[in-house]
Design a protein around this motif. Structure first.
Motif, PDB file in Angstrom:
ATOM      1  N   GLY A  77      55.941   4.026  67.787  1.00 51.63           N
ATOM      2  CA  GLY A  77      56.948   3.053  67.377  1.00 51.63           C
ATOM      3  C   GLY A  77      56.650   1.616  67.753  1.00 51.63           C
ATOM      4  N   GLN A  78      55.445   1.382  68.271  1.00 58.62           N
ATOM      5  CA  GLN A  78      55.093   0.035  68.709  1.00 58.62           C
ATOM      6  C   GLN A  78      54.065  -0.601  67.780  1.00 58.62           C
ATOM      7  OE1 GLN A  78      56.749  -1.296  71.476  1.00 58.62           O
ATOM      8  NE2 GLN A  78      57.873   0.615  71.195  1.00 58.62           N
ATOM      9  N   GLY A  79      53.802  -1.893  68.013  1.00 57.61           N
ATOM     10  CA  GLY A  79      52.762  -2.581  67.270  1.00 57.61           C
ATOM     11  C   GLY A  79      51.390  -2.249  67.809  1.00 57.61           C
ATOM     12  N   LEU A  80      50.399  -2.881  67.255  1.00 58.11           N
ATOM     13  CA  LEU A  80      49.023  -2.625  67.671  1.00 58.11           C
ATOM     14  C   LEU A  80      48.648  -3.497  68.860  1.00 58.11           C
ATOM     15  CD1 LEU A  80      49.093  -1.721  64.604  1.00 58.11           C
ATOM     16  CD2 LEU A  80      46.624  -2.079  64.662  1.00 58.11           C
ATOM     17  N   GLN A 126      47.945   2.026  69.669  1.00 60.98           N
ATOM     18  CA  GLN A 126      49.315   1.934  69.159  1.00 60.98           C
ATOM     19  C   GLN A 126      50.146   3.063  69.753  1.00 60.98           C
ATOM     20  OE1 GLN A 126      49.896   2.201  64.838  1.00 60.98           O
ATOM     21  NE2 GLN A 126      51.519   0.673  65.010  1.00 60.98           N
ATOM     22  N   PHE A 132      45.498  -4.901  70.915  1.00 62.95           N
ATOM     23  CA  PHE A 132      44.062  -5.123  70.856  1.00 62.95           C
ATOM     24  C   PHE A 132      43.396  -4.625  72.129  1.00 62.95           C
ATOM     25  CE2 PHE A 132      40.045  -7.051  70.316  1.00 62.95           C
ATOM     26  CZ  PHE A 132      39.739  -7.762  71.469  1.00 62.95           C
ATOM     27  N   TYR A 176      41.944  -0.760  68.648  1.00 63.16           N
ATOM     28  CA  TYR A 176      43.341  -1.059  68.975  1.00 63.16           C
ATOM     29  C   TYR A 176      43.992   0.213  69.495  1.00 63.16           C
ATOM     30  CZ  TYR A 176      42.910  -5.163  65.876  1.00 63.16           C
ATOM     31  OH  TYR A 176      42.534  -6.339  65.269  1.00 63.16           O
ATOM     32  N   LEU A 227      43.166   3.217  67.137  1.00 58.52           N
ATOM     33  CA  LEU A 227      42.725   2.818  65.807  1.00 58.52           C
ATOM     34  C   LEU A 227      41.470   1.973  65.900  1.00 58.52           C
ATOM     35  CD1 LEU A 227      46.249   1.873  64.519  1.00 58.52           C
ATOM     36  CD2 LEU A 227      44.802   3.541  63.390  1.00 58.52           C
TER      37      LEU A 227
END
Lengths: 112, 114
Positions: free
Chosen positions: B40-43, B37, B45, B35, B91
Motif C-alpha cells: 500500500g505504499q509508494g516506491l 515497495q 529507491f 526499488y 522492483l
C-alpha cells in the motif's frame, strides 16, 4: 530534491474525464515531469513526460503552466481499467538522480 | 522485445537467512534501478547503476543490503540476515540512458520474511 505533492486518492465514474494535479514548487530549470501508472501486483508503467505547456499521447494529456510549479495529468473518458495508482516524478535529465523519488502517488478508483 | 524480468517472483524465507533477488534488464539499457515497495505504499529507491560508473547506493536502508551488476547487464540484490521489516515487493527497472528517461519495470519479487 524537488518534492512533489499529489492527492492521496480520487474517485470517478466511467466515461468521465479525470484530472490529477501534482505540485512541485521547487522544480528546477532542467527538470522534466514524468507520470507513471501502477496496477496492483505490477511494476509502474510510463504514461507521459513533459517540460512545459501541453503534451498529448494516445493515453493521456499533460498540462504544465508557465511557472511549471504544478502539472495536471488528464485522462479522457476513464474506464474501469484505469483504476490504478498514478505517480508524478520531477527530475533532471542531466543528472537523473532527482527522478528517483516516486512518493505515495494518487490512487484513482473508477466506478461503473 | 523482451521486457525486464525478475526472479524469483515470490520468495519466502526465515528471519536471519540471506536472500538473492535477480534482475535481467532490457538488452542495451545502461541504467538499472532497484526499488522497494511495501504493501500500500509508494516506491522507495534503493540503488541505481549507470553504465560503468560507481552505483548510487544512497537509498540502501542498511549495510545488510547490497547489489551488484555484472557485465553491465544482470543485477543481483542481496539482503543478508533478513528481518521481518524487509518483507516487501522488490522492483527492478531499466532505462536507456539517463535517470529520467523512461523506466521499464519488471514484475517484481515479493519477499516474505517469516
Amino acid at each position: 530534491l524537488a518534492k512533489t505533492t499529489q492527492p492521496i486518492s480520487m474517485d470517478s465514474y466511467e466515461g468521465q474525464e479525470v484530472n490529477i494535479t501534482c505540485s512541485h514548487n521547487n522544480i528546477a530549470t532542467n527538470d522534466y515531469i514524468t507520470w507513471y501508472q501502477q496496477f496492483p501486483s505490477q511494476g509502474p508503467r510510463f504514461i507521459i513526460q513533459g517540460y512545459k505547456t501541453k503534451v498529448t499521447n494516445e493515453v493521456a494529456s499533460l498540462f504544465i503552466p508557465a511557472d511549471r510549479k504544478s502539472s495536471t495529468l488528464s485522462l479522457p473518458r476513464v474506464s474501469l481499467s484505469d483504476t490504478a495508482v498514478y505517480y508524478c516524478l520531477v527530475g533532471d535529465r542531466q543528472t537523473g538522480r532527482r527522478a528517483l523519488t516516486f512518493g505515495s502517488g494518487t490512487r484513482l478508483q473508477v466506478q461503473p | 522485445g523482451a521486457g525486464v524480468s525478475q526472479s524469483p517472483s515470490n520468495k519466502v524465507t526465515e528471519k536471519g537467512k540471506d536472500v538473492e533477488l535477480r534482475c535481467d534488464p532490457i538488452s542495451g539499457h545502461t541504467a538499472l534501478y532497484w526499488y522497494r515497495q511495501s504493501l500500500g505504499q509508494g516506491l522507495e529507491f534503493l540503488i541505481y547503476f549507470q553504465g560503468n560508473s560507481a552505483p548510487d547506493k544512497s537509498g540502501l536502508p542498511s549495510d545488510r543490503f547490497s547489489a551488484e551488476r555484472t557485465g553491465g547487464s544482470v543485477s543481483t540484490l542481496t539482503i543478508q540476515r533478513t528481518q521481518q521489516e524487509d518483507s516487501a515487493v522488490y522492483l527492478c527497472a531499466s532505462s536507456l540512458e539517463r535517470g529520467t528517461d523512461t523506466q521499464y519495470f519488471g514484475p517484481g519479487t515479493r519477499l516474505t520474511v517469516l
